[in-house]
Design a protein around this motif. Structure first.
Motif, mmCIF file in Angstrom:
data_model
loop_
_atom_site.group_PDB
_atom_site.id
_atom_site.type_symbol
_atom_site.label_atom_id
_atom_site.label_comp_id
_atom_site.label_asym_id
_atom_site.label_seq_id
_atom_site.Cartn_x
_atom_site.Cartn_y
_atom_site.Cartn_z
ATOM 1 N N PHE A 255 39.951 12.945 -2.867
ATOM 2 C CA PHE A 255 39.337 13.933 -1.984
ATOM 3 C C PHE A 255 38.052 13.398 -1.345
ATOM 4 O O PHE A 255 37.884 13.444 -0.130
ATOM 5 C CB PHE A 255 39.059 15.233 -2.746
ATOM 6 N N VAL A 256 37.156 12.894 -2.168
ATOM 7 C CA VAL A 256 35.863 12.422 -1.662
ATOM 8 C C VAL A 256 36.038 11.222 -0.732
ATOM 9 O O VAL A 256 35.423 11.155 0.333
ATOM 10 C CB VAL A 256 34.903 12.082 -2.832
ATOM 11 N N ASN A 257 36.907 10.292 -1.124
ATOM 12 C CA ASN A 257 37.066 9.104 -0.290
ATOM 13 C C ASN A 257 37.810 9.381 1.007
ATOM 14 O O ASN A 257 37.549 8.718 2.016
ATOM 15 C CB ASN A 257 37.686 7.965 -1.098
ATOM 16 N N HIS B 85 39.644 12.792 -12.378
ATOM 17 C CA HIS B 85 38.844 11.718 -11.789
ATOM 18 C C HIS B 85 39.558 11.173 -10.549
ATOM 19 O O HIS B 85 38.947 10.989 -9.489
ATOM 20 C CB HIS B 85 38.652 10.622 -12.842
ATOM 21 N N ALA B 86 40.873 10.924 -10.666
ATOM 22 C CA ALA B 86 41.640 10.395 -9.536
ATOM 23 C C ALA B 86 41.697 11.397 -8.385
ATOM 24 O O ALA B 86 41.591 11.015 -7.213
ATOM 25 C CB ALA B 86 43.052 10.027 -9.992
ATOM 26 N N ALA C 100 34.682 3.367 -1.660
ATOM 27 C CA ALA C 100 36.057 3.483 -2.156
ATOM 28 C C ALA C 100 36.393 2.331 -3.097
ATOM 29 O O ALA C 100 37.018 2.537 -4.146
ATOM 30 C CB ALA C 100 37.038 3.522 -0.990
ATOM 31 N N VAL C 101 35.979 1.119 -2.747
ATOM 32 C CA VAL C 101 36.262 -0.035 -3.602
ATOM 33 C C VAL C 101 35.455 0.049 -4.902
ATOM 34 O O VAL C 101 35.997 -0.148 -5.994
ATOM 35 C CB VAL C 101 35.976 -1.361 -2.856
ATOM 36 N N GLY C 102 34.182 0.359 -4.789
ATOM 37 C CA GLY C 102 33.345 0.450 -5.989
ATOM 38 C C GLY C 102 33.839 1.501 -6.960
ATOM 39 O O GLY C 102 34.000 1.249 -8.163
ATOM 40 N N TRP C 103 34.089 2.680 -6.433
ATOM 41 C CA TRP C 103 34.579 3.767 -7.271
ATOM 42 C C TRP C 103 35.994 3.463 -7.745
ATOM 43 O O TRP C 103 36.372 3.811 -8.861
ATOM 44 C CB TRP C 103 34.523 5.066 -6.480
#
Length: 97
Positions: A34-36, A28-29, A55-58
């Motif tokens: 990667f995505v952010n 998950h991390a 980024a903050v929400g996730w």
């Protein structure tokens, strides 16, 4: 021990479940990073800084996931305490027909 055999030892099952939960958090991390990073590059190239919102929400979700895996699932974790409390309550009630 082969992965195809049924695991009957409760400690082995618990250890495997906890290890799997930790690996799940690491995955998950990794996906989060990667995505952010990709979103940050895209948002900077567009001249805006919108990537901070996902980024903050996730990140909040990732933090909660981490607390559940690394804090609450410890040897004195909430789940184990609740299970023990239920065992104690059932033992006090005696056998049921």
């Amino acid at each position: 021990m082969s992965h195809h055999h049924l695991i009957t030892d409760p400690l082995e099952r618990l250890a495997r479940r906890r290890a799997g939960a930790k690996l799940g958090w690491y995955l998950h991390a990794g996906v989060y990073l990667f995505v952010n990073l990709l979103l940050a590059v895209l948002s900077m190239s567009s001249g805006h800084h919108w990537a901070v919102f996902p980024a903050v929400g996730w990140g909040i979700g990732l933090a909660i996931h981490g607390v559940v895996v690394f804090v609450l699932a410890g040897s004195s974790g909430l789940h184990e305490r609740m299970v023990q409390a239920e065992r104690d309550r059932l033992a006090q009630q005696g056998p049921r027909s």
